[in-house]
Design a protein around this motif. Structure first.
Motif, PDB file in Angstrom:
ATOM      1  N   ALA A  14      24.732  -3.620  34.501  1.00 21.39           N
ATOM      2  CA  ALA A  14      25.762  -3.083  35.393  1.00 21.39           C
ATOM      3  C   ALA A  14      26.263  -4.162  36.350  1.00 21.39           C
ATOM      4  CB  ALA A  14      25.202  -1.898  36.181  1.00 21.39           C
ATOM      5  N   VAL A  15      25.348  -4.969  36.871  1.00 20.89           N
ATOM      6  CA  VAL A  15      25.736  -6.064  37.767  1.00 20.89           C
ATOM      7  C   VAL A  15      26.602  -7.077  37.019  1.00 20.89           C
ATOM      8  CG1 VAL A  15      24.873  -8.064  39.056  1.00 20.89           C
ATOM      9  CG2 VAL A  15      23.783  -5.834  39.328  1.00 20.89           C
ATOM     10  N   LEU A  16      26.221  -7.416  35.798  1.00 23.21           N
ATOM     11  CA  LEU A  16      26.993  -8.363  34.995  1.00 23.21           C
ATOM     12  C   LEU A  16      28.396  -7.826  34.731  1.00 23.21           C
ATOM     13  CD1 LEU A  16      27.118 -10.984  33.336  1.00 23.21           C
ATOM     14  CD2 LEU A  16      26.277  -9.678  31.378  1.00 23.21           C
ATOM     15  N   ASN A  17      28.490  -6.543  34.367  1.00 22.51           N
ATOM     16  CA  ASN A  17      29.795  -5.948  34.108  1.00 22.51           C
ATOM     17  C   ASN A  17      30.681  -5.974  35.357  1.00 22.51           C
ATOM     18  OD1 ASN A  17      29.039  -5.455  31.492  1.00 22.51           O
ATOM     19  ND2 ASN A  17      28.669  -3.267  31.770  1.00 22.51           N
ATOM     20  N   LYS A  18      30.069  -5.719  36.511  1.00 19.48           N
ATOM     21  CA  LYS A  18      30.825  -5.757  37.770  1.00 19.48           C
ATOM     22  C   LYS A  18      31.314  -7.173  38.062  1.00 19.48           C
ATOM     23  CE  LYS A  18      27.683  -3.560  40.275  1.00 19.48           C
ATOM     24  NZ  LYS A  18      27.029  -2.945  41.472  1.00 19.48           N
ATOM     25  N   GLN A  19      30.466  -8.160  37.804  1.00 19.69           N
ATOM     26  CA  GLN A  19      30.865  -9.551  38.023  1.00 19.69           C
ATOM     27  C   GLN A  19      32.001  -9.946  37.089  1.00 19.69           C
ATOM     28  OE1 GLN A  19      27.073 -11.475  37.445  1.00 19.69           O
ATOM     29  NE2 GLN A  19      26.538 -11.358  39.611  1.00 19.69           N
ATOM     30  N   LYS A  22      35.329  -8.476  38.221  1.00 14.27           N
ATOM     31  CA  LYS A  22      35.936  -9.197  39.338  1.00 14.27           C
ATOM     32  C   LYS A  22      36.758 -10.387  38.873  1.00 14.27           C
ATOM     33  CE  LYS A  22      32.410  -8.111  42.827  1.00 14.27           C
ATOM     34  NZ  LYS A  22      31.354  -8.691  43.707  1.00 14.27           N
ATOM     35  N   GLU A  23      36.404 -10.927  37.718  1.00 11.79           N
ATOM     36  CA  GLU A  23      37.081 -12.111  37.211  1.00 11.79           C
ATOM     37  C   GLU A  23      38.402 -11.798  36.521  1.00 11.79           C
ATOM     38  OE1 GLU A  23      36.044 -15.370  37.609  1.00 11.79           O
ATOM     39  OE2 GLU A  23      34.651 -14.397  39.005  1.00 11.79           O
ATOM     40  N   VAL A  24      38.667 -10.523  36.262  1.00  7.19           N
ATOM     41  CA  VAL A  24      39.898 -10.136  35.555  1.00  7.19           C
ATOM     42  C   VAL A  24      40.866  -9.538  36.571  1.00  7.19           C
ATOM     43  CG1 VAL A  24      40.883  -8.870  33.616  1.00  7.19           C
ATOM     44  CG2 VAL A  24      38.504  -9.634  33.518  1.00  7.19           C
ATOM     45  N   GLU A  25      41.973 -10.193  36.754  1.00 11.24           N
ATOM     46  CA  GLU A  25      42.949  -9.765  37.761  1.00 11.24           C
ATOM     47  C   GLU A  25      43.574  -8.423  37.393  1.00 11.24           C
ATOM     48  OE1 GLU A  25      47.026 -11.530  39.877  1.00 11.24           O
ATOM     49  OE2 GLU A  25      45.916 -12.713  38.405  1.00 11.24           O
ATOM     50  N   PRO A 106      24.961  -8.087  22.780  1.00 10.80           N
ATOM     51  CA  PRO A 106      25.416  -8.890  23.924  1.00 10.80           C
ATOM     52  C   PRO A 106      26.806  -9.457  23.639  1.00 10.80           C
ATOM     53  CG  PRO A 106      23.922 -10.179  22.578  1.00 10.80           C
ATOM     54  CD  PRO A 106      23.957  -8.809  21.964  1.00 10.80           C
ATOM     55  N   PHE A 107      27.598  -9.644  24.657  1.00 10.20           N
ATOM     56  CA  PHE A 107      28.962 -10.130  24.476  1.00 10.20           C
ATOM     57  C   PHE A 107      29.244 -11.233  25.484  1.00 10.20           C
ATOM     58  CE2 PHE A 107      28.881  -6.601  27.414  1.00 10.20           C
ATOM     59  CZ  PHE A 107      29.653  -7.040  28.471  1.00 10.20           C
ATOM     60  N   GLU A 108      30.282 -12.010  25.205  1.00 13.93           N
ATOM     61  CA  GLU A 108      30.681 -13.082  26.100  1.00 13.93           C
ATOM     62  C   GLU A 108      31.839 -12.612  26.980  1.00 13.93           C
ATOM     63  OE1 GLU A 108      31.696 -16.319  23.566  1.00 13.93           O
ATOM     64  OE2 GLU A 108      29.639 -16.635  22.868  1.00 13.93           O
ATOM     65  N   PHE A 109      32.031 -13.291  28.082  1.00 13.71           N
ATOM     66  CA  PHE A 109      33.122 -12.949  28.987  1.00 13.71           C
ATOM     67  C   PHE A 109      34.464 -12.982  28.265  1.00 13.71           C
ATOM     68  CE2 PHE A 109      36.537 -14.449  31.816  1.00 13.71           C
ATOM     69  CZ  PHE A 109      36.620 -13.346  32.650  1.00 13.71           C
ATOM     70  N   THR A 117      42.404  -7.479  29.378  1.00 14.34           N
ATOM     71  CA  THR A 117      43.754  -8.031  29.486  1.00 14.34           C
ATOM     72  C   THR A 117      44.712  -7.310  28.544  1.00 14.34           C
ATOM     73  OG1 THR A 117      42.870 -10.211  30.105  1.00 14.34           O
ATOM     74  CG2 THR A 117      45.140 -10.128  29.290  1.00 14.34           C
ATOM     75  N   THR A 118      44.261  -7.048  27.323  1.00 12.24           N
ATOM     76  CA  THR A 118      45.086  -6.312  26.360  1.00 12.24           C
ATOM     77  C   THR A 118      45.377  -4.911  26.878  1.00 12.24           C
ATOM     78  OG1 THR A 118      44.162  -7.554  24.505  1.00 12.24           O
ATOM     79  CG2 THR A 118      45.225  -5.461  23.991  1.00 12.24           C
ATOM     80  N   TYR A 119      44.345  -4.269  27.428  1.00 12.61           N
ATOM     81  CA  TYR A 119      44.533  -2.930  27.989  1.00 12.61           C
ATOM     82  C   TYR A 119      45.531  -2.952  29.144  1.00 12.61           C
ATOM     83  CZ  TYR A 119      43.723   1.272  30.701  1.00 12.61           C
ATOM     84  OH  TYR A 119      43.919   2.422  31.407  1.00 12.61           O
TER      85      TYR A 119
END
Length: 235
Positions: A14-19, A22-25, A106-109, A117-119
Motif C-alpha cells: 500500500a505504501v509503495l502504491n501511494k508513492q 504521487k509520481e503520476v501527475e 510484482p510490477f515496475e513503476f 497515464t493512459t487512463y
C-alpha cells in the motif's frame, strides 16, 4: 484531479502504491482501505474516480467488490486491478466486470505509470465529448495507435545513441542509473537522460523507482529487449 482509492491489505505494498501514485501527475489519493467493507464505505461516502484494486485479502476478495459495484450500478468508479492473481479466471472475471487495466505483481513503476497515464488521457478526453465519430472512438478509446519510431527524435544522433547503447549493454542485467551511464561515456546527464527516455518509450528499457536515504525517488533502468540488432535500423 482524478480521485483515487487504493484497496490493498499488505501495508508495505500500500505504501509503495501511494508513492508511485504521487509520481503520476493529475491524481489525488482520496483514501486507502484494506478490506471489502472498508473500501465500500469510502465509495459510498466519497466521489471516487478510480479504484486500484487488489484481489487477495481476508474475507470478501477484490473481485467480489468489483462485482458488487457493477451490480449495484450506483457508483461511477473505474477500476484497475493491481494484484498477484495471474490466473485466467481472475483476469477474465475482472475484464468481464469492466476493469480497464490489469497489473500483475510484482510490477515496475513503468507499467503503473503507463496504466494511469493512459487512463488519465481517456478520462479527460471523454469529459470533453458529447458524441463520437467511429474514427475518434477507435483511436482514442478502443484501438489506441502506438507511434512506431522509424527515425530518431529530433536532437538525438546515431553516434551518441550507439555509444550509450554500448555502455548499457556492458551492464548486462544489472540495474543502472542515468548518472552511471553519463559518467561512463563522459556525456552530460541531461543528454544521456534524453536517450534513456527514448529507449524506455520504445519498450527496450524498463524503469524502477526506489527511495534513497534522504527519501527522494531514484530511478533505475534495466535492459528489457535492448540489443544492437533491435536498433539496427537507427545505425
Amino acid at each position: 484531479m482524478i480521485k483515487v482509492l487504493i484497496l490493498e491489505d499488505d501495508p508495505m505494498v500500500a505504501v509503495l502504491n501511494k508513492q508511485y501514485l504521487k509520481e503520476v501527475e493529475g491524481f489525488e489519493l482520496a483514501a486507502t482501505a484494506n478490506s471489502f467493507h472498508g473500501a465500500l464505505e469510502v465509495i459510498k461516502t466519497e466521489d471516487i474516480d478510480l479504484l486500484l484494486l487488489d484481489i487477495f485479502m481476508a474475507g470478501k476478495d477484490g473481485l467480489e467488490l468489483l462485482q458488487h459495484i457493477r451490480k449495484k450500478n450506483e457508483w461511477k468508479v473505474d477500476v484497475i486491478l493491481v494484484t498477484a492473481a495471474d490466473d485466467v479466471d481472475s483476469i477474465q472475471t475482472a475484464l468481464r466486470y469492466g476493469a480497464i487495466d490489469y497489473i500483475i505483481k510484482p510490477f515496475e513503476f513503468e507499467r503503473f505509470n503507463q496504466a494511469l497515464t493512459t487512463y488519465k488521457e481517456k478520462y479527460h478526453w471523454l469529459k470533453k465529448q458529447n458524441s463520437f465519430k467511429q474514427e475518434e472512438l477507435d483511436q482514442k478509446i478502443l484501438y489506441q495507435n502506438k507511434k512506431k519510431h522509424t527515425s530518431l527524435p529530433k536532437g538525438l544522433t546515431r553516434n551518441t545513441l550507439q555509444v550509450i547503447v554500448n555502455a548499457i549493454l556492458e551492464k548486462g542485467e544489472e540495474p543502472f542509473s542515468t548518472e552511471e551511464i553519463a559518467e561512463k561515456v563522459q556525456i552530460s546527464r541531461v543528454s544521456v537522460r534524453k536517450y534513456i527516455k527514448f529507449l524506455k518509450e520504445i519498450g527496450l528499457l524498463g524503469e524502477r523507482m526506489t527511495y534513497g536515504s534522504v527519501g527522494r525517488p531514484v530511478y533505475l533502468y534495466v535492459n528489457k529487449e535492448l540489443t544492437k540488432s533491435t536498433l539496427q535500423h537507427f545505425f
